[in-house]
Design a protein around this motif. Sequence first.
Motif, PDB file in Angstrom:
ATOM      1  N   GLY A 110     -52.628  23.045  62.096  1.00 30.57           N
ATOM      2  CA  GLY A 110     -51.681  23.612  61.530  1.00 30.57           C
ATOM      3  C   GLY A 110     -51.365  22.854  60.050  1.00 30.57           C
ATOM      4  N   LEU A 111     -51.533  24.216  59.456  1.00 29.41           N
ATOM      5  CA  LEU A 111     -51.218  23.915  57.919  1.00 29.41           C
ATOM      6  C   LEU A 111     -49.339  23.970  57.667  1.00 29.41           C
ATOM      7  N   ASP A 112     -49.145  23.631  56.843  1.00 29.71           N
ATOM      8  CA  ASP A 112     -47.499  23.635  57.037  1.00 29.71           C
ATOM      9  C   ASP A 112     -47.811  24.750  56.458  1.00 29.71           C
ATOM     10  N   ALA A 113     -46.546  25.619  56.214  1.00 29.38           N
ATOM     11  CA  ALA A 113     -45.643  25.834  57.542  1.00 29.38           C
ATOM     12  C   ALA A 113     -46.089  27.572  59.019  1.00 29.38           C
ATOM     13  N   ILE A 152     -50.209  19.353  60.270  1.00 26.37           N
ATOM     14  CA  ILE A 152     -49.791  18.504  58.500  1.00 26.37           C
ATOM     15  C   ILE A 152     -48.820  18.935  58.081  1.00 26.37           C
ATOM     16  N   ARG A 153     -48.110  18.268  57.576  1.00 29.59           N
ATOM     17  CA  ARG A 153     -47.331  18.560  56.784  1.00 29.59           C
ATOM     18  C   ARG A 153     -46.850  18.532  55.299  1.00 29.59           C
ATOM     19  N   LYS A 154     -45.721  19.607  54.254  1.00 29.95           N
ATOM     20  CA  LYS A 154     -45.769  18.660  53.191  1.00 29.95           C
ATOM     21  C   LYS A 154     -44.694  17.619  53.292  1.00 29.95           C
ATOM     22  N   LYS A 155     -45.321  16.946  51.953  1.00 28.49           N
ATOM     23  CA  LYS A 155     -44.532  15.520  52.105  1.00 28.49           C
ATOM     24  C   LYS A 155     -43.180  14.809  52.375  1.00 28.49           C
ATOM     25  N   GLY A 156     -43.221  13.372  52.999  1.00 27.40           N
ATOM     26  CA  GLY A 156     -42.192  13.225  53.245  1.00 27.40           C
ATOM     27  C   GLY A 156     -41.003  14.229  54.691  1.00 27.40           C
ATOM     28  N   LYS A 157     -42.389  14.644  55.440  1.00 29.12           N
ATOM     29  CA  LYS A 157     -41.411  15.424  56.413  1.00 29.12           C
ATOM     30  C   LYS A 157     -42.176  14.926  58.504  1.00 29.12           C
ATOM     31  N   LEU A 158     -42.991  13.725  57.805  1.00 28.46           N
ATOM     32  CA  LEU A 158     -43.642  13.318  58.961  1.00 28.46           C
ATOM     33  C   LEU A 158     -43.147  11.933  59.204  1.00 28.46           C
ATOM     34  N   GLU A 165     -51.768  27.775  43.788  1.00 31.04           N
ATOM     35  CA  GLU A 165     -52.091  28.382  42.681  1.00 31.04           C
ATOM     36  C   GLU A 165     -50.874  28.207  41.507  1.00 31.04           C
ATOM     37  N   TYR A 166     -49.779  27.997  41.575  1.00 30.61           N
ATOM     38  CA  TYR A 166     -48.816  27.643  40.612  1.00 30.61           C
ATOM     39  C   TYR A 166     -48.334  26.236  40.809  1.00 30.61           C
ATOM     40  N   GLY A 167     -49.063  25.161  40.749  1.00 32.89           N
ATOM     41  CA  GLY A 167     -48.763  23.485  40.476  1.00 32.89           C
ATOM     42  C   GLY A 167     -49.827  22.737  41.932  1.00 32.89           C
ATOM     43  N   THR A 168     -49.191  21.822  41.945  1.00 33.23           N
ATOM     44  CA  THR A 168     -49.314  20.538  42.676  1.00 33.23           C
ATOM     45  C   THR A 168     -48.478  20.376  43.372  1.00 33.23           C
ATOM     46  N   ASP A 169     -49.361  19.952  45.052  1.00 30.83           N
ATOM     47  CA  ASP A 169     -48.104  19.410  46.286  1.00 30.83           C
ATOM     48  C   ASP A 169     -48.507  18.261  46.718  1.00 30.83           C
ATOM     49  N   ILE A 170     -48.224  17.409  47.627  1.00 26.66           N
ATOM     50  CA  ILE A 170     -49.424  16.393  48.771  1.00 26.66           C
ATOM     51  C   ILE A 170     -48.800  16.850  50.852  1.00 26.66           C
ATOM     52  N   PHE A 171     -49.774  16.500  50.942  1.00 24.65           N
ATOM     53  CA  PHE A 171     -50.354  17.269  51.580  1.00 24.65           C
ATOM     54  C   PHE A 171     -49.955  15.782  52.975  1.00 24.65           C
ATOM     55  N   GLU A 172     -49.727  15.537  53.973  1.00 22.11           N
ATOM     56  CA  GLU A 172     -49.664  14.293  55.479  1.00 22.11           C
ATOM     57  C   GLU A 172     -50.192  14.917  56.891  1.00 22.11           C
ATOM     58  N   VAL A 173     -50.406  13.757  56.866  1.00 25.34           N
ATOM     59  CA  VAL A 173     -50.660  14.029  58.833  1.00 25.34           C
ATOM     60  C   VAL A 173     -50.394  12.562  59.154  1.00 25.34           C
ATOM     61  N   GLN A 174     -49.897  12.411  60.354  1.00 24.91           N
ATOM     62  CA  GLN A 174     -49.818  11.219  61.375  1.00 24.91           C
ATOM     63  C   GLN A 174     -51.004  10.567  60.899  1.00 24.91           C
ATOM     64  N   SER A 175     -50.684   8.980  60.631  1.00 25.87           N
ATOM     65  CA  SER A 175     -53.041   8.775  60.369  1.00 25.87           C
ATOM     66  C   SER A 175     -52.879   8.766  62.250  1.00 25.87           C
ATOM     67  N   ASP A 176     -52.572   8.737  63.313  1.00 32.37           N
ATOM     68  CA  ASP A 176     -53.045   7.985  64.415  1.00 32.37           C
ATOM     69  C   ASP A 176     -52.994   9.684  65.267  1.00 32.37           C
ATOM     70  N   LEU A 204     -53.450  31.958  55.320  1.00 27.13           N
ATOM     71  CA  LEU A 204     -54.274  32.462  53.867  1.00 27.13           C
ATOM     72  C   LEU A 204     -54.791  31.368  53.402  1.00 27.13           C
ATOM     73  N   LEU A 205     -56.272  32.240  52.830  1.00 30.22           N
ATOM     74  CA  LEU A 205     -57.302  31.901  51.987  1.00 30.22           C
ATOM     75  C   LEU A 205     -56.967  31.645  50.492  1.00 30.22           C
ATOM     76  N   ALA A 206     -56.545  31.469  49.710  1.00 33.14           N
ATOM     77  CA  ALA A 206     -56.155  31.772  48.201  1.00 33.14           C
ATOM     78  C   ALA A 206     -57.311  31.076  47.581  1.00 33.14           C
ATOM     79  N   THR A 207     -56.701  29.736  46.700  1.00 28.29           N
ATOM     80  CA  THR A 207     -57.523  28.824  46.234  1.00 28.29           C
ATOM     81  C   THR A 207     -58.142  27.933  46.761  1.00 28.29           C
ATOM     82  N   GLY A 208     -57.809  27.888  48.245  1.00 25.29           N
ATOM     83  CA  GLY A 208     -58.340  26.882  49.224  1.00 25.29           C
ATOM     84  C   GLY A 208     -57.839  25.298  48.839  1.00 25.29           C
ATOM     85  N   GLY A 209     -57.597  25.193  47.644  1.00 29.47           N
ATOM     86  CA  GLY A 209     -56.825  24.041  47.305  1.00 29.47           C
ATOM     87  C   GLY A 209     -55.596  23.136  49.011  1.00 29.47           C
ATOM     88  N   SER A 210     -54.679  24.386  49.400  1.00 26.43           N
ATOM     89  CA  SER A 210     -54.689  23.421  50.733  1.00 26.43           C
ATOM     90  C   SER A 210     -55.425  23.479  52.454  1.00 26.43           C
TER      91      SER A 210
END
Length: 185
Positions: free
Chosen positions: A67-70, A90-96, A108-119, A133-139
Amino acid sequence: MSFDQIDLERLNLLKSKIGEYPDFPKKGINFKDIFTAFRDGKVCAATKNLVLNYVKKNHPNIDAVVGLDARGFLFSFLIAAEMEIGCVPIRKKGKLPGKTEKVEYNLEYGTDIFEVQSDSIKPGQKVVIIDDLLATGGSLKAANELIKKCGGIVEANIVILELRSINGRKNLDVPVFSFIQYADE
């Protein structure tokens, strides 16, 4: 995929309750709000059953639901619990906590970082990724990259709503299934 009569009724109920907010978050955007629909408990149950039925019929042998944040968390946990399989956020940077894999992606409005726990995903595990939602497909593209970095196999991307005019699917190399499509947004 064709829906049986009960799932078609569930889909129509969900469609009828999606909220629309013109010029949000900026002028020219007609925001589709799934949370408006979830104010109705019948819509919550219908949506859970709709998504669960789709996953069970089309991806019965997956090992986890991602599941993607949030908003994707709403669906991933319910589906994973019903199927008795893993649920991976899968969360935004710094949440895991712990060691994570990272991917920067465009919005659509800039950039972001996704993270997942490596294990969280083992090599060879089959997953579906779910979001609202699927818009630009970036996430979704970033999520697919993260799962592949962990050695997982993404069988499909599943979204509740898709803004077809933006054509975000062109950015994805994994099949996408959307329950509701909007052509001109």
